[in-house]
Design an enzyme around this catalytic site. Structure first.
Site, PDB file in Angstrom:
ATOM      1  N   LYS A  77       1.008  -1.208  -0.019  1.00  0.00           N
ATOM      2  CA  LYS A  77      -0.091   0.019   0.099  1.00  0.00           C
ATOM      3  C   LYS A  77       0.651   1.248   0.115  1.00  0.00           C
ATOM      4  CE  LYS A  77      -3.832   1.826   2.689  1.00  0.00           C
ATOM      5  NZ  LYS A  77      -5.073   1.649   3.764  1.00  0.00           N
ATOM      6  N   SER A 152      -9.660   1.643   2.880  1.00  0.00           N
ATOM      7  CA  SER A 152      -8.905   2.288   2.094  1.00  0.00           C
ATOM      8  C   SER A 152      -7.771   1.604   1.159  1.00  0.00           C
ATOM      9  CB  SER A 152      -8.104   3.558   2.800  1.00  0.00           C
ATOM     10  OG  SER A 152      -7.340   2.882   3.756  1.00  0.00           O
ATOM     11  N   SER A 176      -9.821  -0.919   6.933  1.00  0.00           N
ATOM     12  CA  SER A 176      -9.364  -0.641   5.520  1.00  0.00           C
ATOM     13  C   SER A 176      -8.588  -1.906   5.055  1.00  0.00           C
ATOM     14  CB  SER A 176      -8.260   0.410   5.565  1.00  0.00           C
ATOM     15  OG  SER A 176      -8.852   1.581   5.505  1.00  0.00           O
TER      16      SER A 176
HETATM   17  N1  GLN Z   1     -13.128   3.856   6.568  1.00  0.00           N
HETATM   18  C1  GLN Z   1     -12.237   4.229   7.607  1.00  0.00           C
HETATM   19  C2  GLN Z   1     -12.058   5.848   7.383  1.00  0.00           C
HETATM   20  O1  GLN Z   1     -12.438   6.213   6.627  1.00  0.00           O
HETATM   21  C3  GLN Z   1     -11.233   3.193   7.799  1.00  0.00           C
HETATM   22  C4  GLN Z   1     -10.301   3.839   7.400  1.00  0.00           C
HETATM   23  C5  GLN Z   1      -8.862   2.927   7.391  1.00  0.00           C
HETATM   24  O2  GLN Z   1      -9.009   1.766   8.098  1.00  0.00           O
HETATM   25  N2  GLN Z   1      -7.555   3.473   7.130  1.00  0.00           N
HETATM   26  O3  GLN Z   1     -11.466   6.313   8.472  1.00  0.00           O
END
Ligand code: GLN
Length: 470
Positions: A77, A152, A176
């Site tokens: 990532k 994400s 994410s």
């Molecule tokens: N969807 C969650 C957020 O927007 C999780 C994001 C993540 O785990 N980085 O914060």
């Protein structure tokens, strides 16, 4: 037709039996990326030294060396630092940022022989659940390109599902890794907080962030967990090995938090597929019990107060002076404002403003302070529940992968996280495993265990996996 290995062990067998070299395997994925990625957009870039890494792995294989990931192409990532390579967190502000050192987990992957193939697309600074918040354009779900891959770590999931690498490393702050796993038909692990080092990860929410793994099998997540979960003195929250009390007992009793599953927004197909899973598990001899977690329905609002606060603190260093892209301005303040204004996308700006607000002297007690108290309540409730059940089971997501653009309202996007954030709020490990379908779209089921209960997750996860193959 080319046959792509589906799991780490399949890839390792190919390499060990010398049916293929790591250079050949890597080249096969590079060709696939060249052919397919203009439609999927899983990658922001391929690492320029990837074939050298593969050649190096081949030399080790020829020398008879055996390592868990030797020669296996794995994607990274874009918020994980690999020295000498761009790491932009899918943001314009870090568009020209070259990682000056390796993240601890990059060192661990390289030590285990992995070939790091390229950096994957993500929601900017890991803020989002669909991979639409990337400054470089969205990633498409390889199973249906009109849909999101989840976020994400959407590029990470898409890179595996589209056969553009064997497995992927993402990060998980609120789901994410697990949400994209669910939307792309993969397994995804958020490990116990403190098990993997955050050194060299571009931080979002420091008290939530962990590196997690995505693969086609529970075994792949287990292998990557073993490789990544080493102690690192450079992360103050990394837990010394002696203090990691691995839970080895089996899974017998599974708790179901009915109040969460009953919440608005959970689709009927998800509910019925979940009930089907419970019936299958009962047949396999598991005991299923309903559990009460009175504050768990407050997880999403609690998370979305604490996260902007932590993110606004972490991202204050992105000011156009010390890191990344600098905008023009007449004086220092102007440079700061223009750099942040031009460098950050709308979701990041929203969270920075919210974070500064909830931390401000006038509102700290009302919002941030309260949210940290509620977080502690939720944590205590979850830990107490593990005195009576071995695992907490829910669906991973409220639906299958949404269409691109369907969650343009930020609150609708946030509500997709109701099943995943309790693990991050409590630091407990959680695993998403594919089970069931909504039409042709896969669904995922989500299990959470007490701290250091990864083995329970892998045991139950393998059982759920085997139901898919019946
Ligand atoms: N969807 C969650 C957020 O927007 C999780 C994001 C993540 O785990 N980085 O914060």
């Amino acid at each position: 037709m080319k046959i792509y290995p589906k799991t780490i062990s399949e890839a390792r067998n190919l390499l060990k039996s010398r049916s293929m070299s790591s250079v050949e395997l890597t080249q096969m994925y590079l060709d696939r990326i060249n052919e397919m990625d203009s439609q999927i957009h899983a990658y922001l870039g391929v690492y320029d030294d990837v074939l050298d890494q593969a050649a190096d792995a081949d030399a080790q294989i020829r020398a008879g060396i055996d390592l868990p990931l030797l020669g296996v192409p794995i994607s990274i990532k874009d918020n994980i630092m690999f020295q000498g390579h761009t790491a932009s967190a899918a943001s314009k502000i870090l568009g020209n940022y070259i990682a000056p050192y390796n993240a601890h987990i990059i060192d661990e992957l390289r030590r285990a022989g992995a070939v790091l193939i390229g950096r994957t697309n993500m929601d900017e600074f890991a803020m989002g659940g669909s991979c639409e918040n990337s400054a470089y354009g969205p990633t498409h779900n390889p199973l249906d390109i009109s849909r999101v891959p989840g976020g994400s770590s959407g590029g990470a999931a898409a890179s595996v599902t589209a056969d553009m690498c064997v497995a992927a490393i993402g990060t998980d702050t609120g789901g994410s890794v697990r949400l994209p796993a669910s939307f792309c038909g993969l397994c995804g692990l958020y490990p116990t907080y403190g098990s993997t080092s955050r050194y060299g990860l571009i931080a979002m929410g420091s008290s939530f962030d962990q590196a997690g793994s995505l693969g086609r099998s529970v075994d792949d997540c287990a292998t990557l967990f073993t490789v990544l979960s080493t102690y690192d003195a450079r992360d103050a929250q990394s837990i010394p090995i002696a203090n990691r009390k691995q839970i080895l007992s089996e899974v017998k009793k599974i708790g179901i938090p009915r109040s969460l599953i009953a919440m608005d927004g959970v689709s009927e197909v998800v509910r019925s597929e979940f009930e089907r899973l419970l019936n299958e598990l009962k047949t396999k001899g598991y005991e299923i019990v309903d559990i009460e977690l009175p504050h768990i329905t407050a997880s999403v609002p609690t998370y979305y107060i604490i996260i902007p606060a932590e993110a606004s603190t972490n991202l204050s260093r992105m000011d156009g002076i010390r890191y990344g892209v600098r905008a023009k301005g007449v004086d220092l303040l102007d440079i700061y404002m223009n750099s942040k204004g031009e460098g950050f996308g709308p979701e990041v700006q929203r969270r920075l403003l919210l974070g500064a607000y909830v931390l401000s002297a006038g509102y700290y007690d009302a919002y941030y302070g309260k949210a940290t108290q509620v977080r502690e309540l939720i944590r205590q409730e979850i830990l107490k529940t593990f005195e009576t059940v071995d695992v907490i089971l829910t669906p991973t997501a409220t639906s299958g992968a949404p269409l691109i653009g369907a969650k343009s309202d930020p609150v609708a996007m946030y509500m997709m996280d109701i099943f995943t954030v309790p693990a991050n709020l409590s630091g407990c490990p959680a695993l998403s495993v594919p089970f069931g379908q909504d039409g042709s779209i896969p669904l995922g089921m989500h299990m959470m265990a007490p701290h250091w209960g990864e083995n329970r997750l892998f045991t139950l996860g393998r059982d759920i996996e085997s139901l898919n193959n019946q």
